[in-house]
Enzyme design. Structure first.
Site, PDB file in Angstrom:
ATOM      1  N   GLY C  39      11.845  83.052  49.481  1.00 29.63           N
ATOM      2  CA  GLY C  39      12.128  81.799  49.299  1.00 29.63           C
ATOM      3  C   GLY C  39      13.410  81.691  50.210  1.00 29.63           C
ATOM      4  O   GLY C  39      14.334  82.381  50.153  1.00 29.63           O
ATOM      5  N   GLY C  44      18.112  81.418  48.437  1.00 34.50           N
ATOM      6  CA  GLY C  44      17.777  82.372  49.469  1.00 34.50           C
ATOM      7  C   GLY C  44      18.248  82.383  50.791  1.00 34.50           C
ATOM      8  O   GLY C  44      18.644  83.560  51.377  1.00 34.50           O
ATOM      9  N   ARG C 336      20.686  63.727  29.965  1.00 40.13           N
ATOM     10  CA  ARG C 336      19.224  63.448  30.242  1.00 40.13           C
ATOM     11  C   ARG C 336      18.334  63.498  28.985  1.00 40.13           C
ATOM     12  O   ARG C 336      17.294  62.898  29.151  1.00 40.13           O
ATOM     13  CB  ARG C 336      19.030  64.649  31.666  1.00 40.13           C
ATOM     14  CG  ARG C 336      19.462  64.235  32.790  1.00 40.13           C
ATOM     15  CD  ARG C 336      19.743  65.193  33.846  1.00 40.13           C
ATOM     16  NE  ARG C 336      20.049  64.956  35.092  1.00 40.13           N
ATOM     17  CZ  ARG C 336      20.191  65.471  36.270  1.00 40.13           C
ATOM     18  NH1 ARG C 336      19.708  66.926  36.195  1.00 40.13           N
ATOM     19  NH2 ARG C 336      20.629  65.169  37.223  1.00 40.13           N
ATOM     20  N   ARG C 441      20.417  71.547  31.835  1.00 41.99           N
ATOM     21  CA  ARG C 441      21.198  71.634  33.023  1.00 41.99           C
ATOM     22  C   ARG C 441      22.061  70.407  33.268  1.00 41.99           C
ATOM     23  O   ARG C 441      21.497  69.408  33.198  1.00 41.99           O
ATOM     24  CB  ARG C 441      20.634  72.125  34.265  1.00 41.99           C
ATOM     25  CG  ARG C 441      21.374  72.250  35.612  1.00 41.99           C
ATOM     26  CD  ARG C 441      20.728  72.477  36.911  1.00 41.99           C
ATOM     27  NE  ARG C 441      19.487  71.620  37.011  1.00 41.99           N
ATOM     28  CZ  ARG C 441      19.836  70.449  37.797  1.00 41.99           C
ATOM     29  NH1 ARG C 441      20.790  70.261  37.982  1.00 41.99           N
ATOM     30  NH2 ARG C 441      18.851  69.592  38.246  1.00 41.99           N
TER      31      ARG C 441
END
Lengths: 256, 257, 644
Positions: C39, C44, C336, C441
């Site tokens: 990735g 990555g 959210r 998150r």
């Protein structure tokens, strides 16, 4: 980072050559036009023929003229080299390609326009430049009465005279010269030639509307404050005024 | 509300990079106008799959116009008939019932076709590898606010940095030139103070690699700028020319071999 | 069994103390080690570049045609950092505290503190790379408040922060590729992990162009493969995002943590029909000025749905600004998960809008009246354009329609403080791991975590592992484990290619998505989850008996690529349901209807569920075994979130 390639073998180096030779040729056009405007003078070609002599015999101008020939040749050679490379960059073309949606026709066809101009140049040079330089034009004598300013002229034979002279005697100025003006007058009675000139000037117009500002872009001159001026000059001076005035010359002689 | 349409697609099919390709005509029926172009192709592929035929391969990923993966020439235009968007943002309301749509891959020697409509754009990566970076290692950076950058410069650098590397510039250019792409990265670093150290080496290294990849030469037609989905400007190419020629003509001694 | 390896000592000194205590690899020996990075997104690319700079040999793999296309590129909003450039009271501890609280107290304190601590270095690093962050007129970096945060700590580059950060990391990676320290494999997909004597020693990949199955050996393997949101079929993830690498690693012994924690983002463009392939996120910043509403009555909503009425025809008193009504202090800026759940409720009541009735309005009429259209255009012009492009509706003239969509997965491969999984030598970074966001998150934290893991954590912790290996010998390429694993991969590919049923892989993926969305989406119940488990098990059987996979291995074969990924998604889906069933509390993005406050808000059950669920694979079709990592909070007090 490793050793870099020589500038002229790079893509941008080749562009630079196109740009500089092109701009140099543009400068020449202005000079050429200003001189040739004397064709419109109703003096049986006196001023024009004087000018033609000056241009072919003044050493600095001669040097520049060789640069000019070189520029034309280099401009053409690099155009071919770049076109071949560009062709190779897309070996399989599109079945459907809508270039008009994203670019102007003339910008995509500079090669075709340039070829028309090149054909024109060859004709133009053989008609005038070659004949002038190889003594194939008639001669003329002008007599100007300096007190009245009246000028008369008559054709003279090459056998009687060679090249160019200017003398004053008894208040009369006598100019003997090659009569390029007459050659012009003669050539532009040919409708085919006139058509070629008009078409070539149209091609030149479209070539320069793109080419002039493109040359500035290539040398990296694209500043938002000045780009408008460059484009204005490219379109109006090199795309409109110069080609129209040049095209007016054959038309003038044809129709007068 | 949404209208439906039937379309004829002429699609480039090519098994792999070694085989010769050809156009194949496929029908796309009952396409809603609020579908995206790629969703239309999804439906075509779904039908092909049900019939046991090989679906049409095309590159795509984020489908929100930022990854730069999608790459179709639609009726002779990279990313289709609208300006300023990628293929994935193109919707079928830009087409009409009964229309024939020609779909081709990006065409360039430096972008060989891998299969059908997908091409290999690793040449772009190699150009970036040649110099599209600043030579800083992780960890040694000074405090970010020690480098003052006027907003105007930062904004202009951003405008160049926003390139998504899709290759539409190459696809649109009649010469298959990559100069808009290369110049965007050279410009970003030429504008920013962080990019000054390797400024002239970078321009030379990236242009050399661009030439080595076999891209064509720019003739300033402006097609790249017109078709760029992110609005990268031709002024970038002028800047690249300046950087490169400046490096070549006045600073060659800066290169260490 | 689960040792988080969190160092002892005061919170603020854990990381620096740990950095000192870790063993180092001599510079001359670093080049004897090879590290595999799977990735090339933020985590990555940053890890690969940083490790190569240190002198390790690195191999990177991505399924895209270039490392630059990883889906980190699509992140819009920004990246948090505790720089306190705005003098508004931010600090490392405040960022830590906000992140822990935002994660609803289900994240590991020490990891989150380290994240906040290195956040400042990230900004320095990115600016040095030439990332063109937004600036003020004086030339200093600009910040904005994001996602309802009380301080302005978000750095941004227009609405393309993820793109600019990824291109920064990509440029660092390119530099190392140019130097020959990184070998980049694009259009390669990791299909399995190779273990020798219990340690991760390599991977098996498929070259997506030629179909060639290859083994790659390395002394450590880093999974930086992103999240698994595409288990829902429709999400804001890229089409290619998948769980395969992580899932293969899971089946080789890496525990999978908190799979049920998914983040559903409230402001996405709604689904228009069955043909929909993906959902498009509209930046959270829209809620700063947009007002969310639905009609007060079902009758009015139905008229809107049929097109008999337009939004502007609905009188002010017939509109229900439900977020403002229910949460007067936060209003439209509630987190959210809260915004999403309330939109779902309104739609479930039949008050949704749009043709499908599955959307709510986000209305800018008030903002346009207050600020003028030009100001609104300046702030949100690109988003409005994007909305117009997709929907053909002009948001300046009529309200936007929005609906929540799957956006991010907080769960992932379990890792310890060193980001090592339960397989020695196997690491997980970025969204792929579970470690920093708990059950929810915060906005602008995903980019921070990816880069923190890659630039500033893994270069230290991988060195410690390698130094402790006790040998500099190259990995034995001829070890039978490579051949065995490769054979297993080939067998599986052949099994997939042999499928010649009646349903396409997309059909099955969509079915899975609907099950997950319905029963394991924004609100979950024991009954629904139990039903979902059965449905998924049936779907798995149907996949392996009735899917249709075309073509052969030795070609670019999207049918095969999808099939492999969907097969793994189905298995993951079942684990997500198991995890959601096990967690009988509501927390963050995981809302169990059985666990609500009297006001209908999420109710955590701290005494029972203050742990990380880490699941162990026990064999095909065997129930996975739950391991618990107890979460210990020494520095924050657990409170119930309230946005009233």
């Amino acid at each position: 980072m490793s050793k870099s390639k020589p500038v002229l073998s790079s893509s941008i180096g080749k562009k630079l050559i196109m740009s500089l030779t092109g701009l140099f040729l543009c400068m020449f056009l202005i000079v050429h036009l200003i001189g040739n405007l004397q064709l419109f003078k109703d003096d049986a070609g006196l001023a024009f023929n004087k000018y033609a002599y000056f241009m072919t015999h003044f050493t600095p101008i001669k040097v520049v003229s060789y640069l000019l020939y070189a520029s034309v040749i280099i401009h053409v050679i690099y155009a071919i080299v770049i076109s071949l490379k560009n062709k190779a960059a897309r070996p399989i073309g599109y079945a459907s390609y809508d270039g008009s949606a994203n670019s102007k026709w003339n910008s995509r066809n500079m090669g075709i326009l340039g070829t028309v101009i090149l054909v024109f140049l060859a004709t133009h040079m053989s008609n005038f430049w070659w004949k002038y330089h190889n003594d194939q034009t008639p001669y003329i004598e002008y007599r100007t009465d300096l007190s009245t300013g009246v000028t008369t002229h008559q054709e003279i034979q090459a056998a009687d005279f060679h090249d160019y002279s200017i003398v004053s005697e008894n208040g009369v100025e006598i100019v003997k010269a090659r009569d390029l003006y007459k050659q012009v007058d003669y050539a532009f009675k040919n409708v085919g030639l006139v058509a070629l000139y008009v078409i070539a000037m149209a091609a030149l117009a479209f070539h320069l509307i793109h080419g002039f500002q493109s040359a500035f872009q290539t040398v990296g001159f694209n500043h938002k404050r000045y780009i408008g001026l460059v484009q204005f000059i490219g379109v109006w001076v090199f795309g409109v005024i110069i080609p129209i005035l040049f095209a007016a010359m054959p038309l003038y002689f044809y129709f007068r | 509300m949404s209208a439906h349409m039937n379309l004829t697609l002429k699609v480039w099919r090519q098994k792999n990079d070694k085989s010769k390709g050809q156009f194949v005509t496929v029908q796309a029926n009952d396409i809603a106008d609020d579908m995206s172009f790629l969703e239309m192709l999804d439906i075509v592929n779904d039908e092909l799959t049900r019939k046991g035929e090989d679906p049409i391969y095309f590159d795509h990923d984020c489908r929100e116009g930022i990854c730069g993966m999608c790459s179709l020439v639609i009726n002779g235009r990279p990313h289709g008939p609208k300006y300023g968007i990628t293929t994935c943002q193109l919707h079928m309301r830009s087409f009409h019932d009964g229309q024939t749509i020609v779909i081709e891959p990006w065409r360039a020697a430096a972008f060989p076709v891998l299969k059908d409509l997908a091409v290999d754009r690793t040449s772009f990566d190699r150009i970036q590898q040649a110099g599209g970076y600043t030579n800083v290692n992780t960890g040694g950076a000074q405090d970010a606010n020690n480098i003052l950058i006027p907003k105007r410069i930062a904004d202009e650098a951003f405008e160049s940095a926003t390139c998504i590397g899709c290759g539409a510039c190459v696809a649109a250019c009649k010469n298959a030139s990559a100069m808009l792409f290369v110049s965007a990265k050279i410009s970003q670093f030429a504008l920013l103070p962080q990019g000054q150290t390797e400024r002239y080496e970078r321009a030379q290294a990236m242009v050399d690699q661009m030439d080595a990849e076999g891209f064509g030469n720019c003739t300033n037609t402006g097609a790249c700028e017109a078709e760029c989905p992110k609005g990268i400007k031709l002024t970038n190419i002028a800047r690249m020319n300046r950087e490169y020629l400046g490096a070549k003509l006045f600073r060659e001694e800066d290169i260490h071999g | 069994m689960l040792d988080s390896k969190v160092p002892a000592g005061p919170l603020a000194q854990k990381w620096s103390k740990h950095k000192f205590e870790m063993k180092l690899v001599n510079p001359a020996n670093k080049r004897k080690f090879t590290i595999i990075v799977v990735g090339t997104g933020l985590a990555g690319a940053s890890a690969a570049a940083s490790l190569a700079e240190l002198g390790y040999n690195v191999k990177t793999f991505c399924y895209q045609d270039s490392p630059r296309r990883a889906h980190s590129i699509a992140a819009q909003g920004g990246i948090n950092a505790a720089k306190d450039y705005q003098n508004d009271g931010d600090s490392v501890f405040r960022l830590f505290y906000d992140t822990i609280k935002g994660g609803d107290y289900r994240a590991r304190e020490a990891n989150v503190y380290r994240l906040a601590e290195v956040s400042t270095n990230i900004i320095d690093q990115c600016v040095a790379q030439g990332v063109p962050f937004a600036r003020e007129y004086g030339g200093l970096l600009d910040n904005r408040s994001f996602g309802g945060a009380q301080v302005s700590r978000t750095f941004y580059a227009r609405g393309q922060t993820g793109q600019q950060l990824l291109l920064g990391a990509y440029s660092a990676l390119n530099r190392q590729i140019h130097k020959g320290k990184v070998k980049s494999y694009t259009r390669h997909e990791m299909l399995d992990l190779v273990k020798i004597d219990g340690q991760a020693r390599g991977i098996v990949t498929r070259d997506l162009v030629t179909g060639k199955i290859e083994s790659h050996e390395g002394h450590a393997v880093l999974l930086c493969t992103g999240g698994y949101g595409n288990v829902f079929f429709l999400s804001t993830n890229a089409m290619g995002c998948n769980v395969t690498a992580a899932w293969r690693a899971h089946k080789r012994g890496a525990l999978f943590a908190n799979p049920c924690y998914t983040q559903i983002h409230p402001t996405c463009i709604p689904v228009t029909g069955d043909h929909q392939s993906k959902l498009t996120l509209m930046s959270e910043s829209l809620r700063n000025d947009g007002r969310v509403w639905v009609p007060r009555t079902v009758e009015l909503a139905q008229k809107l749905q049929k097109g008999e009425l337009k939004a502007v025809d609905i009188k002010e008193e017939d509109r229900d600004y439900f977020l403002e009504r229910k949460y007067p202090s936060f209003g439209n800026l509630v987190p959210r998960d809260v915004a999403s759940r309330n939109a779902k409720e309104a739609v479930d009541e039949g008050r949704g809008v749009g043709k499908t009735g599955v959307a709510v309005f986000l209305d800018f009429a008030e903002a346009i009246g207050r600020l003028g259209e030009d100001t609104v255009r300046e702030k949100y012009g690109n988003l409005f354009d994007m909305y117009y492009q997709i929907t053909d509706e002009n948001p300046y003239k009529q309200p936007m329609r929005i609906y929540p969509a799957v956006h991010y997965t907080m769960g992932g491969v379990w890792v310890d403080y060193n980001l090592m999984t339960t397989v020695p030598g196997l690491y997980a970074l970025g969204e792929c791991n579970f470690s920093d966001h708990g059950a929810n998150r915060l906005g602008a934290s995903a980019l921070m975590q990816g880069l923190s893991d890659g630039y500033f954590v893994i270069p230290y912790t991988v060195g410690d592992y390698l130094a402790n290996l006790g040998s500099f010998a190259p990995v034995d390429k001829n070890h039978p484990a490579f051949e065995e694993t490769r054979k297993e991969v080939e067998t599986r590919i052949n099994a997939l290619l042999a499928l010649n049923g009646t349903k396409t892989v997309d059909d099955l993926h969509k079915e899975l998505g609907l099950i997950m969305w319905e029963y394991c989406g924004m609100a979950r119940t024991a009954e629904g989850l139990t039903k979902a488990k059965g449905l998924i098990q049936n779907l798995k059987k149907e996949f392996w008996s009735n899917a249709k996979v075309l073509g052969e291995n030795e070609e670019l074969n999207m049918s095969l690529e999808k099939a492999g990924r969907v097969a793994d998604f189905i298995e993951l889906g079942e684990l997500m349901v198991d995890d959601a069933l096990n967690r009988r509390e509501s927390c963050g993005g995981h809302f169990r209807l059985e666990s609500q406050t009297e006001e209908g808000e999420a109710l955590r059950i701290d005494e029972e569920f203050t742990y990380v669920s880490a699941w162990e694979f026990k064999g095909e079709n065997q129930p996975e075994v739950l391991h618990k990592e107890e979460l210990v909070f020494e520095n924050v007090k657990l409170t119930q979130r309230s946005y009233k």
